[in-house]
Design a protein around this motif. Structure first.
Motif, short mmCIF file in Angstrom:
data_model
loop_
_atom_site.label_atom_id
_atom_site.label_comp_id
_atom_site.label_asym_id
_atom_site.label_seq_id
_atom_site.Cartn_x
_atom_site.Cartn_y
_atom_site.Cartn_z
N ILE A 47 0.83 -1.20 0.00
CA ILE A 47 0.00 0.00 0.00
C ILE A 47 0.87 1.25 0.00
O ILE A 47 0.54 2.24 -0.66
CB ILE A 47 -0.95 -0.02 1.21
N LYS A 51 1.15 4.67 -3.03
CA LYS A 51 0.88 6.09 -2.75
C LYS A 51 1.68 6.99 -3.70
O LYS A 51 2.86 6.77 -3.94
CB LYS A 51 1.28 6.37 -1.30
N THR A 56 -5.04 11.17 -4.68
CA THR A 56 -6.17 10.86 -3.80
C THR A 56 -6.58 9.42 -4.03
O THR A 56 -6.00 8.71 -4.84
CB THR A 56 -7.38 11.76 -4.09
N ALA A 57 -7.61 9.00 -3.30
CA ALA A 57 -8.13 7.65 -3.43
C ALA A 57 -8.57 7.40 -4.88
O ALA A 57 -9.13 8.31 -5.51
CB ALA A 57 -9.31 7.45 -2.49
N HIS A 73 -3.88 -1.88 -4.41
CA HIS A 73 -5.06 -1.92 -3.55
C HIS A 73 -5.87 -3.18 -3.82
O HIS A 73 -6.33 -3.85 -2.90
CB HIS A 73 -5.93 -0.69 -3.79
N PHE B 41 -3.85 2.65 6.15
CA PHE B 41 -4.30 2.47 4.77
C PHE B 41 -5.16 3.66 4.33
O PHE B 41 -5.12 4.06 3.17
CB PHE B 41 -5.07 1.16 4.60
N ALA B 43 -4.76 6.73 5.39
CA ALA B 43 -3.81 7.81 5.13
C ALA B 43 -3.11 7.62 3.79
O ALA B 43 -2.66 8.57 3.17
CB ALA B 43 -2.80 7.89 6.26
N MET B 44 -3.00 6.36 3.32
CA MET B 44 -2.34 6.06 2.04
C MET B 44 -3.33 6.03 0.88
O MET B 44 -3.04 5.46 -0.16
CB MET B 44 -1.64 4.70 2.12
N ASP B 45 -4.54 6.55 1.06
CA ASP B 45 -5.57 6.62 0.01
C ASP B 45 -6.18 5.27 -0.34
O ASP B 45 -6.92 5.18 -1.31
CB ASP B 45 -5.04 7.21 -1.31
#
Lengths: 131, 337
Positions: A47, A51, A56-57, A73, B41, B43-45
């Motif tokens: 993970i 990043k 962003t997500a 992910h 996780f 915080a890591m998007d």
């Protein structure tokens, strides 16, 4: 500069703690806990590689330019659920070992196994002598 | 900044896990470890991953370990075997790995090799190719559907394994005796029972929301299955196993676990028969995007069914075994007195 690799070092520390528990502790439940610690450190590794600075997500929306990498992910999401299923399988083996040996300490299980083996060898020798 | 604090806390918890002798404390610490990594996780998007880890690592795995400790005892023997060679091996391996990290791309670097290969296609083209805003869902259920199928089969197999190892063949007359022990334990927690009774429908509703909203936000079959199972497990813990067994038929959930895998696999077969590749959803409907939506919906259902029922099977197997242990102990005590 120094903090750039901090995540990797934490991952390695966690991974080695897990490995140490698996090697040095004789209690089978503690060993499984060690495996879980090891496993989660690998999740953290994947993970943190995904990043991207300023990202962003990975859920598509207007006026967002930078997303984090979605592929790790996906891999880890499924790995977590598979992980709990296999941990449960390990725990059920521990339960059966406890029922068979009356203990979950590695040394005492080993001792009982050796004793059993000695007894068997002894009985065999006796049989051969009689024959 | 927050991620550095969380990682430091993780290291502290890991060291505490090594040093603790009381297995109950170790298991609780492992729950904290799971929750901390879930926060990391976020915080890591990785919101989908955090969701799963919070439900699994902090929830179900802690629970399973507690059930096992109730059967095996909570004290660890103090003597370790060969701690010094173990420490040596660990230090050498760790040192080599840290030496290896110096060649690795720095944290958060956008030009790292991992971001160059397939990720740009997922990010740039998945909306046109799959039509689902949550990229994690479109990769999980469409681009890498074959991989996910394998994972679902692994979960199913592990469920069968637990069932073979722990399932108890119970006779009718035994079941009644065991239930009387079981029910007497659960009569006291009145407030918790009433609050939980009100909460359980909402947990189910949330599970369904997570299942169907997984295309647009964090969520999907894996998370929904775990949450759904958590609601049933909560019910079983508060109202006794026998009541829960009457509510959820054990044969039925075993069937559902298999049906989930079958549903997933048959989506692949149907796309194969419609002249597509295995798990190519474009051929499922006249419009490729509609086909993708249909395929993702169906396989997420399959995943949700299998995960939920395997989690329930695992919990019921462990708890049933514990029930048997307690029953045997009580019978032994009665005989000796």
């Amino acid at each position: 500069m120094l903090m750039d690799l901090f995540n990797h070092w934490v991952v390695i520390t966690l991974m080695m703690s897990g490995l140490y528990i698996v090697i040095a502790h004789g209690n089978l439940i503690k060993k499984i806990v060690g495996l879980s610690v090891f496993q989660t450190s690998v999740f953290i590794f994947y993970i943190s590689m995904a990043k991207v600075d300023g990202g962003t997500a990975p859920i598509l929306a207007d006026d967002i330019v930078q997303y984090s990498n979605p592929l790790p992910h996906v891999l880890i999401l499924t790995a977590i659920v598979v992980g709990i299923a296999t941990t449960a399988l390990g725990l059920s083996l521990v339960v059966r070992i406890k029922e068979a040996y009356g203990s979950i300490e590695e040394e005492s299980i080993q001792q009982q196994d050796n004793q059993q083996q000695d007894n068997n060898a002894h009985a065999k020798r006796k049989q051969e002598e009689e024959a | 900044m927050i991620d550095i604090i969380l990682l430091t806390l993780l290291v502290v918890v890991a060291i505490a896990i090594i040093r603790m002798k009381d297995l109950f404390a170790v298991v609780m610490l492992l729950g904290i470890y799971g929750l901390l990594s879930a926060s990391f996780f976020v915080a890591m998007d990785a919101v989908d991953v955090a969701f799963t880890e919070a439900a699994v690592g902090a929830g179900i795995s802690t629970l399973l370990m507690l059930v096992v400790i109730a059967m095996t005892g909570r004290k660890e023997k103090t003597n370790r075997h060969k701690p010094l060679p173990a420490l040596c091996i660990v230090l050498i391996t760790g040192g080599l790995l840290i030496y290896g990290t110096f060649d690795m791309p720095h944290f958060g670097a956008a030009d790292a090799p991992i971001h160059q290969h397939v990720a740009p296609r997922y990010i740039n083209d998945s909306m046109a190719e799959v039509g689902v805003p949550n990229i994690v869902t479109s990769v999980l259920a469409s681009y890498r559907a074959f991989d996910t199928f394998g994972e679902v089969v692994v979960i199913f197999t592990a469920g069968i394994g637990v069932l073979t190892l722990l399932s108890v063949a119970r006779r009718k007359e035994d079941a009644e005796k065991i239930s009387s022990i079981n029910d007497s334990m659960h009569e006291q927690h009145l407030v918790i029972r009433i609050v939980a009774k009100m909460l359980i429908p909402f947990i189910f509703l949330f599970a369904l929301y997570v299942q169907f909203h997984g295309d647009f936000g964090p969520g999907g079959g894996f998370q929904a299955g775990v949450i759904f199972a958590a609601a049933i497990i909560l019910y079983a813990m508060l109202f006794g196993l026998n009541t829960a067994r009457k509510v959820i038929n054990q044969t039925f959930i075993q069937l559902i676990a298999a049906v989930g895998v079958l549903l997933y696999g048959s989506v692949g077969i149907v796309s194969l028969m419609n002249d597509g590749n295995f798990f190519n959803y474009n051929v499922l409907a006249s419009d490729p995007i509609a086909g993708q939506h249909l395929g993702i919906l169906l396989i997420e259902w399959g995943v949700g069914c299998t995960v939920a029922s395997v989690m329930m099977i695992i919990f019921f197997s462990f708890a049933g075994r514990l029930e048997l242990h307690q029953h045997n102990e009580r019978v032994k005590n009665q005989e000796s007195s």
